[in-house]
Enzyme design. Structure first.
Site, PDB file in Angstrom:
ATOM      1  N   HIS A 117      32.222  60.690  34.375  1.00  0.00           N
ATOM      2  CA  HIS A 117      33.350  61.479  34.852  1.00  0.00           C
ATOM      3  C   HIS A 117      34.575  61.047  34.035  1.00  0.00           C
ATOM      4  O   HIS A 117      34.654  59.895  33.593  1.00  0.00           O
ATOM      5  CB  HIS A 117      33.553  61.146  36.336  1.00  0.00           C
ATOM      6  CG  HIS A 117      34.571  61.962  37.060  1.00  0.00           C
ATOM      7  ND1 HIS A 117      35.926  61.740  36.935  1.00  0.00           N
ATOM      8  CD2 HIS A 117      34.448  62.979  37.940  1.00  0.00           C
ATOM      9  CE1 HIS A 117      36.589  62.579  37.706  1.00  0.00           C
ATOM     10  NE2 HIS A 117      35.708  63.358  38.332  1.00  0.00           N
ATOM     11  N   ASP A 194      31.320  53.082  38.331  1.00  0.00           N
ATOM     12  CA  ASP A 194      31.942  54.214  39.013  1.00  0.00           C
ATOM     13  C   ASP A 194      30.960  54.646  40.103  1.00  0.00           C
ATOM     14  O   ASP A 194      29.976  55.329  39.838  1.00  0.00           O
ATOM     15  CB  ASP A 194      32.189  55.342  38.010  1.00  0.00           C
ATOM     16  CG  ASP A 194      32.645  56.624  38.690  1.00  0.00           C
ATOM     17  OD1 ASP A 194      32.686  56.657  39.934  1.00  0.00           O
ATOM     18  OD2 ASP A 194      32.940  57.590  37.974  1.00  0.00           O
ATOM     19  N   GLN A 197      30.073  58.577  43.618  1.00  0.00           N
ATOM     20  CA  GLN A 197      28.970  59.334  44.231  1.00  0.00           C
ATOM     21  C   GLN A 197      27.926  58.393  44.835  1.00  0.00           C
ATOM     22  O   GLN A 197      27.292  58.723  45.836  1.00  0.00           O
ATOM     23  CB  GLN A 197      28.291  60.238  43.184  1.00  0.00           C
ATOM     24  CG  GLN A 197      29.210  61.265  42.532  1.00  0.00           C
ATOM     25  CD  GLN A 197      29.664  62.367  43.487  1.00  0.00           C
ATOM     26  OE1 GLN A 197      29.026  62.650  44.497  1.00  0.00           O
ATOM     27  NE2 GLN A 197      30.787  62.997  43.175  1.00  0.00           N
ATOM     28  N   LYS A 220      34.996  61.111  49.696  1.00  0.00           N
ATOM     29  CA  LYS A 220      33.653  61.626  49.405  1.00  0.00           C
ATOM     30  C   LYS A 220      32.621  61.078  50.386  1.00  0.00           C
ATOM     31  O   LYS A 220      31.441  61.368  50.271  1.00  0.00           O
ATOM     32  CB  LYS A 220      33.258  61.263  47.976  1.00  0.00           C
ATOM     33  CG  LYS A 220      34.086  61.987  46.908  1.00  0.00           C
ATOM     34  CD  LYS A 220      33.588  61.625  45.526  1.00  0.00           C
ATOM     35  CE  LYS A 220      34.583  61.948  44.441  1.00  0.00           C
ATOM     36  NZ  LYS A 220      34.579  63.354  44.055  1.00  0.00           N
ATOM     37  N   CYS A 360      34.988  67.682  35.502  1.00  0.00           N
ATOM     38  CA  CYS A 360      35.630  66.486  34.937  1.00  0.00           C
ATOM     39  C   CYS A 360      34.642  65.660  34.120  1.00  0.00           C
ATOM     40  O   CYS A 360      34.686  64.418  34.152  1.00  0.00           O
ATOM     41  CB  CYS A 360      36.260  65.609  36.027  1.00  0.00           C
ATOM     42  SG  CYS A 360      37.574  66.426  36.909  1.00  0.00           S
TER      43      CYS A 360
HETATM   44  N1  PMP Z   1      33.736  59.532  39.385  1.00  0.00           N
HETATM   45  C1  PMP Z   1      32.885  60.449  39.866  1.00  0.00           C
HETATM   46  C2  PMP Z   1      31.435  60.350  39.500  1.00  0.00           C
HETATM   47  C3  PMP Z   1      33.352  61.468  40.685  1.00  0.00           C
HETATM   48  O1  PMP Z   1      32.507  62.386  41.159  1.00  0.00           O
HETATM   49  C4  PMP Z   1      34.737  61.520  41.020  1.00  0.00           C
HETATM   50  C5  PMP Z   1      35.296  62.620  41.883  1.00  0.00           C
HETATM   51  N2  PMP Z   1      34.993  63.897  41.424  1.00  0.00           N
HETATM   52  C6  PMP Z   1      35.566  60.517  40.500  1.00  0.00           C
HETATM   53  C7  PMP Z   1      35.047  59.545  39.700  1.00  0.00           C
HETATM   54  C8  PMP Z   1      37.044  60.497  40.808  1.00  0.00           C
HETATM   55  O2  PMP Z   1      37.247  60.233  42.153  1.00  0.00           O
HETATM   56  P1  PMP Z   1      38.717  60.408  42.789  1.00  0.00           P
HETATM   57  O3  PMP Z   1      39.175  61.769  42.379  1.00  0.00           O
HETATM   58  O4  PMP Z   1      38.475  60.304  44.258  1.00  0.00           O
HETATM   59  O5  PMP Z   1      39.564  59.329  42.249  1.00  0.00           O
END
Ligand code: PMP
Length: 404
Positions: A117, A194, A197, A220, A360
């Site tokens: 991401h 990270d 998920q 999430k 993203c």
């Molecule tokens: N990493 C992953 C794999 C994600 O799915 C997300 C959220 N789409 C993020 C990072 C970023 O998380 P946040 O927007 O809550 O900071």
């Protein structure tokens, strides 16, 4: 197999009949989470760590109880290893700017992967630029899994930090982070995961995982927006400088210099997300009452059903592995001749909420050879009827666009 169908009634928003298949972006909130925040705001709210008065003490106790709840949920060795952040993004930036700027220099390598991401790519690009370190990326294989041969090829003594996802938000694939952490440590590299998920869908035992830093977001995992967690092993946090300064994070301040408060408070400048911490506490209680094994099993069961049902939808391609090994409940799709945004709009007209775009993860889209996908993602409240509606909507979109 645990039946979770009784849970849906806990999510008022789902009562409208919407088929919500965008939990990968953010999850819905059950009544116990909403009530915990409401109750706290009505009876016990004040700023934390400040007042000598009773309300502030009660609020501080609730805030620190949330920290303890997070620590037990992820099996941290101590509550002090749990840093509250705004979310995964801020947590990773804390590592990139707090650890990376201190320890990286020219000649060093930051190793990430092609499936990250942007939250686990862009901060490292920024830090590479400032320190002179270079970036390298572990490849994905044809199925969309992390290629461990590529990892073995790239890991070496020049790698100082490995930044890897615990579960892809596009493909649902779960890299073997345990092996990555062990091998990276053999070369003296730090490892940041990270887990945006991974934690909500599979849970994490941070001591068993063996990484140095783990980042995730409350929103999430049935909790509110505005709060997330950076877990760091104490020796890794001790190597990290705070990257935000301000109130609450200091031990002493003079006009010219300051010293830092103890860990974790030195990483929590300013007023934290207090009501949200109470919500995260309730969300963890809720998830724990289901059991994280049952959560993952439920996601996998729905994924298996969806993969089978969507397999013969005309023109539909599914990105990522078709078997369920090391894979969570995320399905990325493209339909021949239909833009992902059109697909999502038609699905929405059929009452099905999915996300469309690059999620993203633009470099991953490039690897997959697509500009965008439509993504359906499951969680504890998802049901087979959601997949029925998804399949129906996809067939309808195909008919509208004349896909055969
Ligand atoms: N990493 C992953 C794999 C994600 O799915 C997300 C959220 N789409 C993020 C990072 C970023 O998380 P946040 O927007 O809550 O900071």
């Amino acid at each position: 197999m645990t039946d979770l169908s009784h849970l849906k009634q806990d999510f008022p928003i789902l009562g409208s009949g919407v088929h919500f298949l965008d939990s990968g972006a953010s999850s819905q909130k059950p009544i116990p989470v909403l009530e915990a925040m409401d109750q706290f705001a009505r009876t016990s709210y004040a700023n934390v760590h400040r007042g000598a008065y009773k309300l502030s003490v009660a609020a501080t106790d609730a805030f620190e109880a949330a920290r303890h709840r997070v620590a037990t949920f992820i099996n941290a060795a101590s509550d002090d290893e749990v840093v509250f952040t705004r979310g995964t993004t801020t947590a990773i930036n804390t590592v990139a700017f707090g650890w990376g700027l201190e320890h990286l220099q020219e000649g060093d390598v930051i190793l990430t992967t092609e499936m990250e991401h942007h939250a686990n790519l862009v901060p490292w690009q920024m830090v590479a630029k400032r320190t002179g370190a270079t970036l390298d990326h572990v490849a994905i294989d044809d199925e969309g899994r992390l290629d461990m041969a590529s990892f073995e090829d790239k890991i070496g003594p020049e790698v100082k930090i490995v930044a890897v996802t615990g579960m892809s938000n596009v493909l649902g694939t779960m890299p073997d982070v345990k092996t990555i952490a062990r091998r990276s440590h053999e070369f003296g590299a730090r490892v940041v995961v990270d887990a945006a998920q991974l934690v909500p869908h599979a849970g994490v035992d941070v001591q068993d995982l063996g990484a140095d830093f783990v980042a995730f977001s409350a929103h999430k995992m049935l909790g509110p927006t505005g709060i997330g967690v950076l877990w760091g092993r104490m020796d890794a946090l001790e190597e990290t400088e705070p990257f935000e300064g301000g109130g609450e994070m200091i031990a002493n301040v003079t006009l010219h210099e300051s010293t830092w408060a103890a860990i974790p408070h030195r990483f929590e400048a300013g007023t934290p997300s207090i009501i949200e911490a109470v919500g995260l506490h309730a969300a963890i209680d809720y998830l724990d009452s289901i059991g994280m094994e049952a959560v993952l099993e439920h996601d996998k069961k729905l994924t298996a059903i969806a993969l089978e049902r969507l397999g013969d939808v005309p023109g539909l391609s599914i990105q990522g592995p078709k078997d369920l090994t090391d894979r969570g409940g995320v399905i990325s799709m493209t339909m021949e001749g239909v833009h992902a945004h059109d697909l999502a709009t038609i699905l929405d007209e059929n009452g099905v909420s999915v996300r469309a775009g690059h999620h993203c993860a633009k470099p991953l889209m490039k690897c997959l050879g697509v500009a965008a996908t439509a993504r359906a993602s499951f969680y504890v409240y998802s049901e087979e009827s959601d997949i029925d509606a998804l399949e129906k909507g996809l067939r309808h979109a195909g008919e509208l666009f004349g896909v055969s």
